[in-house]
Design an enzyme around this catalytic site. Sequence first.
Site, mmCIF file in Angstrom:
data_model
loop_
_atom_site.group_PDB
_atom_site.id
_atom_site.type_symbol
_atom_site.label_atom_id
_atom_site.label_comp_id
_atom_site.label_asym_id
_atom_site.label_seq_id
_atom_site.Cartn_x
_atom_site.Cartn_y
_atom_site.Cartn_z
ATOM 1 N N TYR A 1 0.935 12.401 0.338
ATOM 2 C CA TYR A 1 1.099 13.368 -0.750
ATOM 3 C C TYR A 1 0.621 14.756 -0.351
ATOM 4 O O TYR A 1 1.070 15.754 -0.910
ATOM 5 C CB TYR A 1 0.363 12.872 -2.004
ATOM 6 C CG TYR A 1 0.923 11.560 -2.502
ATOM 7 C CD1 TYR A 1 2.190 11.488 -3.065
ATOM 8 C CD2 TYR A 1 0.204 10.381 -2.375
ATOM 9 C CE1 TYR A 1 2.720 10.289 -3.499
ATOM 10 C CE2 TYR A 1 0.720 9.165 -2.806
ATOM 11 C CZ TYR A 1 1.980 9.131 -3.361
ATOM 12 O OH TYR A 1 2.513 7.943 -3.776
ATOM 13 N N HIS B 1 9.132 4.701 -9.734
ATOM 14 C CA HIS B 1 8.001 4.980 -8.837
ATOM 15 C C HIS B 1 7.784 6.479 -8.642
ATOM 16 O O HIS B 1 6.694 6.895 -8.226
ATOM 17 C CB HIS B 1 8.224 4.300 -7.486
ATOM 18 C CG HIS B 1 6.959 3.807 -6.836
ATOM 19 N ND1 HIS B 1 6.141 2.870 -7.420
ATOM 20 C CD2 HIS B 1 6.362 4.157 -5.674
ATOM 21 C CE1 HIS B 1 5.102 2.633 -6.627
ATOM 22 N NE2 HIS B 1 5.205 3.407 -5.567
ATOM 23 N N LYS C 1 -1.558 -4.573 -6.499
ATOM 24 C CA LYS C 1 -1.093 -4.869 -5.142
ATOM 25 C C LYS C 1 -2.293 -5.211 -4.265
ATOM 26 O O LYS C 1 -3.305 -4.515 -4.282
ATOM 27 C CB LYS C 1 -0.357 -3.653 -4.576
ATOM 28 C CG LYS C 1 0.501 -3.960 -3.367
ATOM 29 C CD LYS C 1 1.371 -2.772 -3.027
ATOM 30 C CE LYS C 1 2.286 -3.086 -1.852
ATOM 31 N NZ LYS C 1 3.141 -1.930 -1.516
ATOM 32 N N HIS D 1 -4.875 2.340 -3.131
ATOM 33 C CA HIS D 1 -4.481 2.256 -1.727
ATOM 34 C C HIS D 1 -5.633 1.709 -0.893
ATOM 35 O O HIS D 1 -6.773 2.159 -1.036
ATOM 36 C CB HIS D 1 -4.082 3.629 -1.190
ATOM 37 C CG HIS D 1 -2.776 4.111 -1.709
ATOM 38 N ND1 HIS D 1 -2.380 5.428 -1.645
ATOM 39 C CD2 HIS D 1 -1.741 3.447 -2.307
ATOM 40 C CE1 HIS D 1 -1.177 5.563 -2.175
ATOM 41 N NE2 HIS D 1 -0.770 4.371 -2.583
ATOM 42 N N ARG E 1 1.880 1.371 -11.185
ATOM 43 C CA ARG E 1 3.155 0.834 -10.731
ATOM 44 C C ARG E 1 3.857 0.221 -11.947
ATOM 45 O O ARG E 1 3.210 -0.155 -12.933
ATOM 46 C CB ARG E 1 2.953 -0.227 -9.653
ATOM 47 C CG ARG E 1 2.270 0.286 -8.382
ATOM 48 C CD ARG E 1 2.044 -0.855 -7.395
ATOM 49 N NE ARG E 1 1.415 -0.388 -6.162
ATOM 50 C CZ ARG E 1 0.108 -0.347 -5.942
ATOM 51 N NH1 ARG E 1 -0.735 -0.770 -6.900
ATOM 52 N NH2 ARG E 1 -0.385 0.095 -4.794
ATOM 53 N N ARG F 1 4.727 7.701 -10.456
ATOM 54 C CA ARG F 1 3.464 7.446 -9.762
ATOM 55 C C ARG F 1 3.251 8.470 -8.638
ATOM 56 O O ARG F 1 2.147 8.982 -8.448
ATOM 57 C CB ARG F 1 3.470 6.016 -9.210
ATOM 58 C CG ARG F 1 2.234 5.608 -8.425
ATOM 59 C CD ARG F 1 2.336 4.122 -8.116
ATOM 60 N NE ARG F 1 1.600 3.737 -6.934
ATOM 61 C CZ ARG F 1 0.326 3.346 -6.932
ATOM 62 N NH1 ARG F 1 -0.351 3.328 -8.058
ATOM 63 N NH2 ARG F 1 -0.264 2.980 -5.812
#
Length: 456
Positions: free
Chosen positions: A439, A404, A298, A430, A273, A407
């Site tokens: 994706y 982004h 995150k 994640h 990120r 990424r």
Amino acid sequence: MTDSVSRFWDKYIEKTILYKVSEDSRRWYVKHVEFFIKTRNGVRLASVSASDVETYLEVIGRKRYMVDWKFRQVVNALRILFCELINPPWAKDFNWQMWMDNSRDLPEDHATIARTSSITHDIRTKRGGEKLRACRQAFSALFVNLTKEIRLRAYSIRTEQAYSDWLARFIIFSDIKTTDDFTAEKISLFLEHLAVNRHVAASTQNQALNALVFYSTQVLKLEVEDKIVFHRAKRPKRLPVVLSRKEVNRLLDGLTNTLHKLIASLMYGAGLRLMECVRLRVLDVDFEFMQITVREGKGKKDRVVPLPETLVSTLQEQIQRVSSLHGKDIEAGFGEVKLPGALARKYKSAAKELRWQFLFPSMKLSSDPQSGKVMRHHLHESSVQKSIKKSANGNQINKKVSSHSLRHSFATHLLENGYDIRTVQELLGHADVSTTMIYTHVLNRGGRGVKSPLDV
């Protein structure tokens, strides 16, 4: 003043007009150039080298009075001088724009430095409009209690800021006088107002709901969640913007700011990120194990991502530049950097160690808004975002490209290369594999997964 000197300044002012420098600023441009000339001690401007200019900018970038806008003004003043009047061979290739782009100070509510002062100070920051600031001050006790509960749970500073802003907006909209006015009915009316009258996105409405439910249940100890009834904004189903490999190469090649190009390359090559990238420190890059450690990403999670082999030499050169800059900062009596968490109290000398320095430092020092210490923070992420969008537009990439997108492209291209979904999930950080599954939809839907009947 001799005629030749007078003509020189007349020509310089003419060039500032071509660069669209405002009339009020032109006299300051002249002063910046005059000051630079005085520091040359009689050396002809034609003999000035690129390294002389770099050294000069480094020195004035350490001055306490040198705020970011004034520093950019100095750089631009020297750019006009050397590119338009003196014209030495190095001037056109000197990266003037990089010096300007990478010198913006971090504001006091920036996520990197926002939590170094008391809660009372934090809720009185300049963030938001005048109404929000006035509300936070009028109901300071409410916001102090909210912030305490958030920090007890180690929520991110972005969540803290968002929840604080939503509470202020709710108080203003509902004309709250005391905590007794916090009811499920008023919360419902506010959330419906956001969807029906403000036309906010579903994610925005959900954030407001989470903020108000958190305050009601955790601070006021009210059970309101099951009583809130409102019209929900419709959540659109959007796929991430993914670039092809050719588009990624065009985008990276179009970045003229060498530091921004390295950051963008890391975002694509390691799936970082933007904020994770600009917050990297020297110690996070491990050339022996060919990996990069992302700390407190995150969800406050650390993870390890691959270090692209093609970036090894560039990163080593960048660390050398950081080391050289840091050494000069130390010699000048500075050299400290903002440390994460309680490290500054635990390790007194760590703030001046090279390993803790930011990998992508700002071009100038700045005063920490809370402690008052002069430090070198990382560069501001907004300059990278602007460079990426500018490169995308300049290279005819007709997609809604953001930082982004790199990424997203990292994840999609890994899946194209046959890596399993769990591996990609771990690299992206994640918590839930369902987030990563988006994706696979990019790979399998529409023109990627179906052969048009026109082509049969």
